[in-house]
Write a protein that holds these residues in place. Structure first.
Motif, PDB file in Angstrom:
ATOM      1  N   ILE A  53       0.879  -1.170   0.000  1.00  0.00           N
ATOM      2  CA  ILE A  53       0.000   0.000   0.000  1.00  0.00           C
ATOM      3  C   ILE A  53       0.913   1.216   0.000  1.00  0.00           C
ATOM      4  O   ILE A  53       1.789   1.332   0.867  1.00  0.00           O
ATOM      5  CB  ILE A  53      -0.904   0.048   1.253  1.00  0.00           C
ATOM      6  N   THR A  54       0.750   2.097  -0.964  1.00  0.00           N
ATOM      7  CA  THR A  54       1.513   3.338  -0.988  1.00  0.00           C
ATOM      8  C   THR A  54       0.835   4.338  -0.069  1.00  0.00           C
ATOM      9  O   THR A  54      -0.337   4.664  -0.261  1.00  0.00           O
ATOM     10  CB  THR A  54       1.602   3.913  -2.416  1.00  0.00           C
ATOM     11  N   LEU A  55       1.579   4.819   0.916  1.00  0.00           N
ATOM     12  CA  LEU A  55       1.060   5.860   1.807  1.00  0.00           C
ATOM     13  C   LEU A  55       1.293   7.232   1.204  1.00  0.00           C
ATOM     14  O   LEU A  55       0.409   8.090   1.211  1.00  0.00           O
ATOM     15  CB  LEU A  55       1.726   5.772   3.178  1.00  0.00           C
ATOM     16  N   ASN A  56       2.503   7.458   0.708  1.00  0.00           N
ATOM     17  CA  ASN A  56       2.853   8.738   0.090  1.00  0.00           C
ATOM     18  C   ASN A  56       3.857   8.503  -1.017  1.00  0.00           C
ATOM     19  O   ASN A  56       4.794   7.722  -0.853  1.00  0.00           O
ATOM     20  CB  ASN A  56       3.485   9.701   1.113  1.00  0.00           C
ATOM     21  N   TYR A  57       3.660   9.224  -2.110  1.00  0.00           N
ATOM     22  CA  TYR A  57       4.587   9.162  -3.240  1.00  0.00           C
ATOM     23  C   TYR A  57       5.366  10.469  -3.269  1.00  0.00           C
ATOM     24  O   TYR A  57       4.783  11.551  -3.341  1.00  0.00           O
ATOM     25  CB  TYR A  57       3.820   8.957  -4.548  1.00  0.00           C
ATOM     26  N   PHE A  58       6.686  10.372  -3.181  1.00  0.00           N
ATOM     27  CA  PHE A  58       7.543  11.555  -3.171  1.00  0.00           C
ATOM     28  C   PHE A  58       8.187  11.811  -4.526  1.00  0.00           C
ATOM     29  O   PHE A  58       8.697  12.905  -4.765  1.00  0.00           O
ATOM     30  CB  PHE A  58       8.657  11.386  -2.119  1.00  0.00           C
ATOM     31  N   GLY A  59       8.196  10.802  -5.386  1.00  0.00           N
ATOM     32  CA  GLY A  59       8.832  10.950  -6.687  1.00  0.00           C
ATOM     33  C   GLY A  59      10.294  11.301  -6.527  1.00  0.00           C
ATOM     34  O   GLY A  59      11.017  10.705  -5.736  1.00  0.00           O
ATOM     35  N   ASN A  60      10.720  12.337  -7.256  1.00  0.00           N
ATOM     36  CA  ASN A  60      12.105  12.790  -7.215  1.00  0.00           C
ATOM     37  C   ASN A  60      12.239  14.145  -6.529  1.00  0.00           C
ATOM     38  O   ASN A  60      13.245  14.822  -6.693  1.00  0.00           O
ATOM     39  CB  ASN A  60      12.667  12.886  -8.638  1.00  0.00           C
ATOM     40  N   ALA A 115      -5.340   7.083   6.315  1.00  0.00           N
ATOM     41  CA  ALA A 115      -5.569   8.344   5.609  1.00  0.00           C
ATOM     42  C   ALA A 115      -4.986   9.510   6.388  1.00  0.00           C
ATOM     43  O   ALA A 115      -4.334  10.388   5.806  1.00  0.00           O
ATOM     44  CB  ALA A 115      -7.057   8.554   5.350  1.00  0.00           C
ATOM     45  N   SER A 116      -5.176   9.531   7.710  1.00  0.00           N
ATOM     46  CA  SER A 116      -4.652  10.649   8.498  1.00  0.00           C
ATOM     47  C   SER A 116      -3.125  10.638   8.516  1.00  0.00           C
ATOM     48  O   SER A 116      -2.489  11.693   8.486  1.00  0.00           O
ATOM     49  CB  SER A 116      -5.234  10.657   9.910  1.00  0.00           C
ATOM     50  N   LEU A 117      -2.493   9.463   8.558  1.00  0.00           N
ATOM     51  CA  LEU A 117      -1.038   9.374   8.487  1.00  0.00           C
ATOM     52  C   LEU A 117      -0.556   9.908   7.145  1.00  0.00           C
ATOM     53  O   LEU A 117       0.357  10.739   7.083  1.00  0.00           O
ATOM     54  CB  LEU A 117      -0.583   7.922   8.686  1.00  0.00           C
ATOM     55  N   SER A 118      -1.183   9.467   6.066  1.00  0.00           N
ATOM     56  CA  SER A 118      -0.808   9.920   4.732  1.00  0.00           C
ATOM     57  C   SER A 118      -0.988  11.434   4.587  1.00  0.00           C
ATOM     58  O   SER A 118      -0.122  12.129   4.037  1.00  0.00           O
ATOM     59  CB  SER A 118      -1.639   9.188   3.674  1.00  0.00           C
ATOM     60  N   GLU A 119      -2.103  11.948   5.094  1.00  0.00           N
ATOM     61  CA  GLU A 119      -2.374  13.390   4.997  1.00  0.00           C
ATOM     62  C   GLU A 119      -1.371  14.213   5.792  1.00  0.00           C
ATOM     63  O   GLU A 119      -0.920  15.270   5.332  1.00  0.00           O
ATOM     64  CB  GLU A 119      -3.795  13.690   5.471  1.00  0.00           C
ATOM     65  N   ALA A 120      -0.987  13.763   6.991  1.00  0.00           N
ATOM     66  CA  ALA A 120      -0.019  14.486   7.817  1.00  0.00           C
ATOM     67  C   ALA A 120       1.339  14.564   7.113  1.00  0.00           C
ATOM     68  O   ALA A 120       1.992  15.608   7.117  1.00  0.00           O
ATOM     69  CB  ALA A 120       0.119  13.817   9.185  1.00  0.00           C
ATOM     70  N   ILE A 121       1.747  13.474   6.505  1.00  0.00           N
ATOM     71  CA  ILE A 121       3.024  13.450   5.787  1.00  0.00           C
ATOM     72  C   ILE A 121       2.940  14.324   4.541  1.00  0.00           C
ATOM     73  O   ILE A 121       3.852  15.107   4.254  1.00  0.00           O
ATOM     74  CB  ILE A 121       3.431  12.003   5.454  1.00  0.00           C
ATOM     75  N   ALA A 122       1.821  14.235   3.819  1.00  0.00           N
ATOM     76  CA  ALA A 122       1.645  15.062   2.618  1.00  0.00           C
ATOM     77  C   ALA A 122       1.707  16.547   2.974  1.00  0.00           C
ATOM     78  O   ALA A 122       2.324  17.344   2.255  1.00  0.00           O
ATOM     79  CB  ALA A 122       0.314  14.730   1.947  1.00  0.00           C
ATOM     80  N   LYS A 123       1.099  16.913   4.081  1.00  0.00           N
ATOM     81  CA  LYS A 123       1.100  18.311   4.517  1.00  0.00           C
ATOM     82  C   LYS A 123       2.521  18.766   4.848  1.00  0.00           C
ATOM     83  O   LYS A 123       2.952  19.837   4.423  1.00  0.00           O
ATOM     84  CB  LYS A 123       0.182  18.482   5.723  1.00  0.00           C
ATOM     85  N   GLU A 124       3.254  17.960   5.599  1.00  0.00           N
ATOM     86  CA  GLU A 124       4.621  18.304   5.997  1.00  0.00           C
ATOM     87  C   GLU A 124       5.534  18.502   4.787  1.00  0.00           C
ATOM     88  O   GLU A 124       6.396  19.367   4.781  1.00  0.00           O
ATOM     89  CB  GLU A 124       5.186  17.222   6.910  1.00  0.00           C
ATOM     90  N   PHE A 125       5.331  17.698   3.747  1.00  0.00           N
ATOM     91  CA  PHE A 125       6.185  17.757   2.563  1.00  0.00           C
ATOM     92  C   PHE A 125       5.553  18.552   1.408  1.00  0.00           C
ATOM     93  O   PHE A 125       6.089  18.559   0.306  1.00  0.00           O
ATOM     94  CB  PHE A 125       6.540  16.342   2.095  1.00  0.00           C
ATOM     95  N   SER A 126       4.410  19.188   1.676  1.00  0.00           N
ATOM     96  CA  SER A 126       3.689  19.970   0.655  1.00  0.00           C
ATOM     97  C   SER A 126       3.441  19.140  -0.612  1.00  0.00           C
ATOM     98  O   SER A 126       3.635  19.604  -1.727  1.00  0.00           O
ATOM     99  CB  SER A 126       4.456  21.250   0.305  1.00  0.00           C
TER     100      SER A 126
END
Length: 171
Positions: free
Chosen positions: A38-45, A90-101
């Motif tokens: 399961i992908t929580l967050n994709y950061f790419g490059n 979802a909340s874990l993924s959202e918190a990380i997405a927010k931190e990394f914009s």
């Protein structure tokens, strides 16, 4: 630089049976069993490994033990997947997405991709087979998030390498 993502690895009870059940119903490439996640967050490059290893640990919160049950199909992207309906991801993924914009353009739907479908050869049979898996427990998910790196190799598809496992932050 190879794309990076945060994931939870999946372990299926009988992946061979799922593949066999769908063998005459669709065409495409099955995800290799060792790549199921399961992908929580994709950061790419966008970030270096070092940046992620520095910023991620305090953001990681406990992940409950997860079980996978039922199959689904994303028609738009033509993806056959296993469902995971777990609160907290979802909340874990959202918190990380927010931190990394990171952009949040669509709803986070935790799932394990089994196949990108090229074609369905028997639509009714396919729908019936997906429905037959409705409440069946199919596997489990690791409770330890991992920073992964993706490398596309042809032929054979993607190869994922685990760079770091994250223990849970104190709560």
């Amino acid at each position: 630089m190879k794309p990076l993502f945060l994931a939870l690895k999946a372990k299926l009870y009988d992946y061979d049976k799922i593949q066999s059940d769908f063998s005459g119903l669709l065409k495409g490439r099955w995800v290799a069993e060792e790549n199921l996640h399961i992908t929580l967050n994709y950061f790419g490059n966008k970030f270096t490994i070092e940046e992620l290893l520095e910023k991620l640990p305090p953001l990681i919160t406990p992940v409950p033990e997860l079980h996978l049950s039922g199959l689904g199909y994303f028609e738009k992207n033509k993806i056959l997947y296993i469902k995971s309906e777990v609160m907290g991801l979802a909340s874990l993924s959202e918190a990380i997405a927010k931190e990394f914009s990171l952009p949040q353009t669509k709803e986070f739907i935790p799932h394990v991709t089994l196949m990108r479908v090229k074609s369905i050869t028997d639509i009714e049979g396919f729908k019936q087979m997906v429905a037959s898996y409705k409440d069946e427990e199919l596997g489990s998910i690791s409770t330890t998030p991992e920073l992964m790196q993706s490398e596309i190799r042809h032929p054979g598809g993607a190869v994922y390498t685990s760079l770091q496992s994250f223990s849970m932050a104190a709560t």
